[in-house]
Design an enzyme around this catalytic site. Structure first.
Site, PDB file in Angstrom:
ATOM      1  N   GLY A  53       0.667  -5.084   0.766  1.00 40.42           N
ATOM      2  CA  GLY A  53      -0.547  -5.193  -0.056  1.00 40.42           C
ATOM      3  C   GLY A  53      -0.307  -5.900  -1.385  1.00 40.42           C
ATOM      4  O   GLY A  53      -1.247  -6.412  -1.992  1.00 40.42           O
ATOM      5  N   GLU A  66      -0.391  -9.550  -0.512  1.00 45.78           N
ATOM      6  CA  GLU A  66      -1.804  -9.851  -0.241  1.00 45.78           C
ATOM      7  C   GLU A  66      -2.612  -9.924  -1.547  1.00 45.78           C
ATOM      8  O   GLU A  66      -3.535 -10.720  -1.665  1.00 45.78           O
ATOM      9  CB  GLU A  66      -2.379  -8.776   0.689  1.00 45.78           C
ATOM     10  CG  GLU A  66      -1.744  -8.835   2.067  1.00 45.78           C
ATOM     11  CD  GLU A  66      -2.131  -7.651   2.943  1.00 45.78           C
ATOM     12  OE1 GLU A  66      -1.776  -6.507   2.581  1.00 45.78           O
ATOM     13  OE2 GLU A  66      -2.788  -7.851   3.963  1.00 45.78           O
ATOM     14  N   GLU A 112       4.814  -5.204   7.275  1.00 47.37           N
ATOM     15  CA  GLU A 112       4.090  -4.095   7.921  1.00 47.37           C
ATOM     16  C   GLU A 112       4.542  -3.811   9.345  1.00 47.37           C
ATOM     17  O   GLU A 112       4.497  -2.658   9.782  1.00 47.37           O
ATOM     18  CB  GLU A 112       2.575  -4.371   7.919  1.00 47.37           C
ATOM     19  CG  GLU A 112       1.904  -4.180   6.571  1.00 47.37           C
ATOM     20  CD  GLU A 112       1.974  -5.400   5.657  1.00 47.37           C
ATOM     21  OE1 GLU A 112       2.740  -6.343   5.951  1.00 47.37           O
ATOM     22  OE2 GLU A 112       1.261  -5.387   4.643  1.00 47.37           O
ATOM     23  N   ALA A 164       0.869  -1.176   0.000  1.00 47.12           N
ATOM     24  CA  ALA A 164       0.000   0.000   0.000  1.00 47.12           C
ATOM     25  C   ALA A 164       0.908   1.228   0.000  1.00 47.12           C
ATOM     26  O   ALA A 164       2.066   1.150   0.418  1.00 47.12           O
ATOM     27  CB  ALA A 164      -0.889  -0.017   1.231  1.00 47.12           C
TER      28      ALA A 164
HETATM   29  N1  COA Z   1       4.605   3.133  -0.691  1.00 49.81           N
HETATM   30  C1  COA Z   1       5.002   4.310  -1.213  1.00 49.81           C
HETATM   31  N2  COA Z   1       6.135   4.454  -1.901  1.00 49.81           N
HETATM   32  C2  COA Z   1       6.894   3.356  -2.077  1.00 49.81           C
HETATM   33  C3  COA Z   1       6.554   2.105  -1.566  1.00 49.81           C
HETATM   34  C4  COA Z   1       5.341   2.011  -0.850  1.00 49.81           C
HETATM   35  N3  COA Z   1       4.898   0.854  -0.345  1.00 49.81           N
HETATM   36  N4  COA Z   1       7.528   1.217  -1.894  1.00 49.81           N
HETATM   37  C5  COA Z   1       8.438   1.892  -2.597  1.00 49.81           C
HETATM   38  N5  COA Z   1       8.069   3.202  -2.709  1.00 49.81           N
HETATM   39  C6  COA Z   1       8.766   4.282  -3.405  1.00 49.81           C
HETATM   40  C7  COA Z   1       9.984   4.756  -2.621  1.00 49.81           C
HETATM   41  O1  COA Z   1       9.596   5.675  -1.608  1.00 49.81           O
HETATM   42  C8  COA Z   1      10.795   5.373  -3.729  1.00 49.81           C
HETATM   43  O2  COA Z   1      10.228   6.632  -4.034  1.00 49.81           O
HETATM   44  P1  COA Z   1      11.216   7.917  -4.295  1.00 49.81           P
HETATM   45  O3  COA Z   1      12.028   7.510  -5.490  1.00 49.81           O
HETATM   46  O4  COA Z   1      10.249   9.030  -4.580  1.00 49.81           O
HETATM   47  O5  COA Z   1      12.037   8.080  -3.044  1.00 49.81           O
HETATM   48  C9  COA Z   1      10.504   4.483  -4.934  1.00 49.81           C
HETATM   49  O6  COA Z   1       9.289   3.802  -4.637  1.00 49.81           O
HETATM   50  C10 COA Z   1      11.567   3.422  -5.162  1.00 49.81           C
HETATM   51  O7  COA Z   1      11.735   2.688  -3.960  1.00 49.81           O
HETATM   52  P2  COA Z   1      13.137   2.516  -3.192  1.00 49.81           P
HETATM   53  O8  COA Z   1      12.834   2.228  -1.752  1.00 49.81           O
HETATM   54  O9  COA Z   1      14.021   3.672  -3.488  1.00 49.81           O
HETATM   55  O10 COA Z   1      13.692   1.217  -3.931  1.00 49.81           O
HETATM   56  P3  COA Z   1      14.753   0.155  -3.360  1.00 49.81           P
HETATM   57  O11 COA Z   1      15.154  -0.682  -4.504  1.00 49.81           O
HETATM   58  O12 COA Z   1      15.818   0.848  -2.569  1.00 49.81           O
HETATM   59  O13 COA Z   1      13.916  -0.746  -2.305  1.00 49.81           O
HETATM   60  C11 COA Z   1      11.999  -1.992  -1.533  1.00 49.81           C
HETATM   61  C12 COA Z   1      12.861  -1.562  -2.742  1.00 49.81           C
HETATM   62  C13 COA Z   1      10.784  -2.732  -2.087  1.00 49.81           C
HETATM   63  C14 COA Z   1      12.806  -2.940  -0.616  1.00 49.81           C
HETATM   64  C15 COA Z   1      11.576  -0.732  -0.735  1.00 49.81           C
HETATM   65  O14 COA Z   1      10.998   0.208  -1.640  1.00 49.81           O
HETATM   66  C16 COA Z   1      10.540  -0.983   0.346  1.00 49.81           C
HETATM   67  O15 COA Z   1      10.887  -1.511   1.408  1.00 49.81           O
HETATM   68  N6  COA Z   1       9.281  -0.607   0.109  1.00 49.81           N
HETATM   69  C17 COA Z   1       8.227  -0.676   1.096  1.00 49.81           C
HETATM   70  C18 COA Z   1       7.753  -2.088   1.269  1.00 49.81           C
HETATM   71  C19 COA Z   1       6.708  -2.130   2.350  1.00 49.81           C
HETATM   72  O16 COA Z   1       6.964  -1.894   3.517  1.00 49.81           O
HETATM   73  N7  COA Z   1       5.477  -2.452   1.958  1.00 49.81           N
HETATM   74  C20 COA Z   1       4.373  -2.559   2.858  1.00 49.81           C
HETATM   75  C21 COA Z   1       3.604  -1.284   2.891  1.00 49.81           C
HETATM   76  S1  COA Z   1       2.215  -1.406   4.009  1.00 49.81           S
END
Ligand code: COA
Length: 265
Positions: free
Chosen positions: A116, A119, A139, A71
């Site tokens: 999400g 999910e 989460e 999400a």
């Molecule tokens: N919500 C909003 N933005 C998200 C996102 C999310 N769930 N997941 C990634 N993004 C955004 C990042 O903020 C970043 O935006 P920016 O370029 O404007 O800073 C962009 O997507 C790229 O992500 P980034 O984190 O820079 O990539 P990465 O390769 O370093 O890491 C992940 C990849 C998937 C490990 C990391 O993005 C992450 O942990 N995401 C969240 C996962 C999560 O907790 N999901 C559950 C949400 S309830």
């Protein structure tokens, strides 16, 4: 049926040879689901339900890095307790539409399937993943819990002990580990093979009677119907978590690209 493509805000629906491909398109945010995208998904599945030429659907993410990275955390950060419960219930409703779709729905997991996104893959009837895909429900690292049915469907899929381990640690699974746990039906080396395999399964299913297929889906889903109260509990706890300081600290920390400082309050 002729090829047809419909573009929604953050999602496209392409129909080709009776197969609908629903692609989530927010690659710059790793296809994270904001409210608009969840509503796009609802509309796309209304189309899948009511278009008789569509015999089955594929759900996937744009690009090769992410299926859906969860999400949208920037949106979650704004929610209060009441809004968070509604947010969770709305997501649960849309995912239930996929799970109860009378036509087969397969997730083509092309990369990160987190929160999400994991999910969403779980709400589909099957999962075909590329070897580079990763699965997880992280989460707790944000000070909350899965709110789109993950506590329920992951338990149904891989059992209680592994579910508790995955959700409480927030660890990611490789696609191979997910295959070994039965979370993934098929693992393929490339994105092209992922689509080929998914279409092959859907075409095979389409050669059987659609009424029988719809009845299979209903019958198998009915195994889990006694779990319905669990979804309400999940949404209530998701709402409750948004009333804590830890929730807002967790979301802020992600957006500020730092480690969270949880205080248990
Ligand atoms: N919500 C909003 N933005 C998200 C996102 C999310 N769930 N997941 C990634 N993004 C955004 C990042 O903020 C970043 O935006 P920016 O370029 O404007 O800073 C962009 O997507 C790229 O992500 P980034 O984190 O820079 O990539 P990465 O390769 O370093 O890491 C992940 C990849 C998937 C490990 C990391 O993005 C992450 O942990 N995401 C969240 C996962 C999560 O907790 N999901 C559950 C949400 S309830």
């Amino acid at each position: 049926m002729a090829r047809e493509k419909i573009n929604f805000n953050n999602l496209s629906l392409e129909i080709d040879e009776g197969i609908a491909t629903v692609t989530i398109r927010r690659a710059s945010k790793l296809n994270a689901l904001n409210r608009d995208t969840v509503e796009d998904l609802r509309k796309a599945f209304q189309k899948v339900y009511y278009t008789s030429e569509i015999k089955g659907a594929i759900v996937t993410g744009e690009g090769t890095k992410a299926f859906v990275a969860g999400a949208d955390i920037a949106e979650l950060a704004q929610l209060d307790e009441v809004e968070a419960k509604r947010y969770s219930q709305n997501g649960q409703d849309v995912y239930a539409m996929l799970e109860n779709c009378p036509k087969p729905v397969i997730a083509a997991v092309n990369g990160y399937a987190l929160g999400g996104g994991c999910e969403l893959a779980l709400a589909c009837h099957m999962r075909v993943a590329v070897e580079s895909a990763k699965f997880g429900l992280p989460e707790v690292k944000l000070g909350t819990l899965p709110g789109f049915g993950g506590t329920q469907r992951l338990t149904q899929s891989i059992g209680k002990a592994k579910t508790l381990e995955l959700i409480m640690t927030g660890d990611m699974l490789s696609a191979r580990e997910a295959l070994e746990l039965g979370l993934v039906n098929h693992l393929v080396p490339t994105h092209e093979e992922m689509f080929n395999k998914t279409r092959e399964i859907l075409k095979k299913i389409a050669s059987s009677g659609p009424l029988a297929i719809a009845m299979v889906i209903k019958s198998v889903n009915s195994v889990y119907s006694s779990y319905e109260a669990g979804y309400l509990k999940e949404a209530s706890y998701f709402g409750q978590s948004a009333g804590t300081e830890d929730f807002h600290e967790g979301m802020r920390a992600f957006l500020e690209k730092r480690n969270p400082n949880f205080k248990g309050e």
